[in-house]
Write a protein that holds these residues in place. Structure first.
Motif, PDB file in Angstrom:
ATOM      1  N   PHE A 204      -6.557  -1.702  -7.474  1.00  0.00           N
ATOM      2  CA  PHE A 204      -5.189  -2.797  -6.877  1.00  0.00           C
ATOM      3  C   PHE A 204      -5.607  -3.695  -6.219  1.00  0.00           C
ATOM      4  O   PHE A 204      -6.408  -3.609  -4.902  1.00  0.00           O
ATOM      5  CB  PHE A 204      -4.225  -1.613  -5.946  1.00  0.00           C
ATOM      6  CG  PHE A 204      -3.133  -2.360  -5.781  1.00  0.00           C
ATOM      7  CD1 PHE A 204      -2.096  -2.431  -6.533  1.00  0.00           C
ATOM      8  CD2 PHE A 204      -2.795  -2.878  -4.463  1.00  0.00           C
ATOM      9  CE1 PHE A 204      -0.923  -3.116  -6.464  1.00  0.00           C
ATOM     10  CE2 PHE A 204      -1.633  -3.468  -4.312  1.00  0.00           C
ATOM     11  CZ  PHE A 204      -0.643  -3.466  -5.073  1.00  0.00           C
ATOM     12  N   ALA A 206      -5.224  -6.641  -3.684  1.00  0.00           N
ATOM     13  CA  ALA A 206      -4.238  -6.959  -2.543  1.00  0.00           C
ATOM     14  C   ALA A 206      -4.799  -8.351  -1.863  1.00  0.00           C
ATOM     15  O   ALA A 206      -4.417  -8.359  -0.767  1.00  0.00           O
ATOM     16  CB  ALA A 206      -3.834  -5.712  -1.832  1.00  0.00           C
ATOM     17  N   SER A 220       0.735  -2.417   0.107  1.00  0.00           N
ATOM     18  CA  SER A 220      -0.356  -1.774  -0.208  1.00  0.00           C
ATOM     19  C   SER A 220       0.031  -0.906  -1.087  1.00  0.00           C
ATOM     20  O   SER A 220       1.155  -0.194  -1.121  1.00  0.00           O
ATOM     21  CB  SER A 220      -1.052  -0.951   1.026  1.00  0.00           C
ATOM     22  OG  SER A 220      -1.680  -0.182   0.776  1.00  0.00           O
ATOM     23  N   GLU A 233      -8.258   0.226  -3.353  1.00  0.00           N
ATOM     24  CA  GLU A 233      -7.590  -1.135  -3.077  1.00  0.00           C
ATOM     25  C   GLU A 233      -8.582  -2.039  -2.514  1.00  0.00           C
ATOM     26  O   GLU A 233      -9.631  -1.844  -1.765  1.00  0.00           O
ATOM     27  CB  GLU A 233      -6.217  -0.909  -1.743  1.00  0.00           C
ATOM     28  CG  GLU A 233      -5.807  -2.041  -1.402  1.00  0.00           C
ATOM     29  CD  GLU A 233      -4.341  -1.689  -0.760  1.00  0.00           C
ATOM     30  OE1 GLU A 233      -3.561  -1.278  -1.572  1.00  0.00           O
ATOM     31  OE2 GLU A 233      -4.194  -1.857   0.492  1.00  0.00           O
TER      32      GLU A 233
END
Ligand code: PLP
Length: 393
Positions: A204, A206, A220, A233
């Protein structure tokens, strides 16, 4: 000696070289036109005072025998910075992390590429497209099989997994570069469910989380239940705090993320301590200051400035009835080229008729054809002038 043959499969990146060439030709022919650049993905505002002051103090410490620091030893970041990141996650996102789930790095780009070290080359990778080109290129280099899920105006450039799609590694980027689109909670829940069903891992990205101002949108992946069991992340201070040249980011790997009996946190720790010697102490002190009260206030002032640029551009496109996404919770505006022009035709048209430079969507994958990215990272005065020119055109 044999080279890595996969490098021959990479497409030559003509995008930014192509843009630079066209600008040169245009400005030679039109020396009096003030070209406005809304194509840039780099920030323009300087580091905030809280950061530069912390870095100055750290420089002084490095010049004194009592406070000098050499190797960081671990290469995963000083505890003070990892604690500051945990504090930020707790207050800003209501996500609880342990310090040893946070790995400090020199930016999200390196980590997004390097993370592939811990995965088998046999994995199939799922990439929503159009997208930041690093995901595709790093997997081509490693020889992985890539499948795509396609963004379009119909799904608001927020593609979901297709029926029967079988992937082991999934990239998600929200807020997205280039489209500025942001996944909502329900959509991310579906991605997490899909990853859990397939035993897949979500990577992910971000990098633009700080631009999310709508509290209902997840900033998040770990705000989604179950995500700690299936996601990693990647965050960056590049756009958050103007660290594009200073270099600092961080990656979060929860302890709960386990595959084949191995915690991925442990594999990444082994990888980083073997191949990475850490981010400079001075930079880490600057990064720590970003997450202090004063630092957060100051960087949010900069984010407000960019978001106001994005608002001015979005408002103009709305008035002109041009379809677009992004802009509200992201520094990018992704618009459909008018009159069915291709991305490059529209690039030429905007440059020649209005002296404005943007980024052709085709540079971000085949689903970007017919679309165009404008960035809000320029100066407010330039953005105002640009929208006036666009309206006139
Ligand atoms: N991820 C996305 C989506 C980006 O757009 C960028 C930079 O433009 C990065 C990651 C890289 O960030 P960093 O400067 O931390 O390497």
């Amino acid at each position: 000696m044999k080279i890595n043959e996969n490098y021959k499969k990479l497409k030559t990146d003509y995008l930014f070289a192509g843009i630079a060439k066209k600008i040169n030709v245009f400005s030679e022919k039109n020396p009096n036109v003030n070209i406005i650049r809304l194509g840039i993905g780099d920030v323009t505002l300087p580091l905030v005072p809280a950061v530069t002051e912390a870095m100055r103090r750290a420089v002084s410490e490095m010049g004194e025998a009592e406070t000098f620091r050499g190797y960081e030893n671990s290469g995963v970041g000083y505890l003070f910075l990892r604690q500051a990141v945990c504090g930020y996650y707790s207050t800003a996102k209501n996500v609880k992390l342990n310090e040893d789930e946070v790995f400090i790095s020199d930016g999200a780009k390196s980590d997004l590429g390097n993370i592939l070290d811990i995965f088998s080359a046999d994995n199939t990778v799922l990439i929503p497209e159009p997208v930041y080109p690093v995901y595709v290129d790093t997997n081509i280099m490693a020889g992985r099989n890539i499948i795509y899920t396609e963004g379009s105006a119909d799904n608001g450039f927020l593609p979901m997994p297709g029926r029967g799609m079988k992937a082991d590694i999934i990239y998600l980027c929200s807020p997205n570069n280039p489209t500025g689109a942001v996944y909502n909670k329900k959509q991310l829940e579906l991605w997490v469910e899909y990853a859990m069903q397939n035993g897949a891992v979500i990577l992910f990205d971000a990098a633009y989380e700080v631009f999310i101002r709508d509290k209902n949108l997840p900033a998040s992946i770990f705000q989604i239940e179950g995500a700690k069991k299936c996601a990693i992340e990647f965050c960056s201070l590049s756009k958050t705090a103007g660290f594009t040249g200073t270099r600092c980011g961080y990656t979060v790997i929860p302890h709960e993320l386990v595959r084949e009996g191995e915690p991925l946190n442990k594999l990444w720790l082994r990888r980083q301590t073997t191949k990475f010697n850490g981010v400079p102490y001075i930079v880490q002190r600057g990064a720590e200051a970003v997450f202090g009260d004063e630092g957060l206030k100051q960087i949010n002032g900069n984010i407000d400035y960019y978001l106001e640029n994005a608002r001015v551009i979005s408002e103009t496109l709305e008035k002109l009835d041009i379809w677009f996404t992004g802009g509200g919770n992201a520094p990018y505006i992704w618009l459909r080229c008018p009159d069915n022009m291709s991305s490059w035709e529209f690039f030429d048209y905007l440059l020649e008729k209005a002296g404005i430079v943007g980024t052709p969507g085709a540079g971000f994958g085949k689903n970007g054809e017919g679309y165009f990215r404008l960035s809000a990272f320029g100066s407010a005065a330039d953005v105002k002038e640009a929208v006036q020119r666009i309206v006139k055109l």
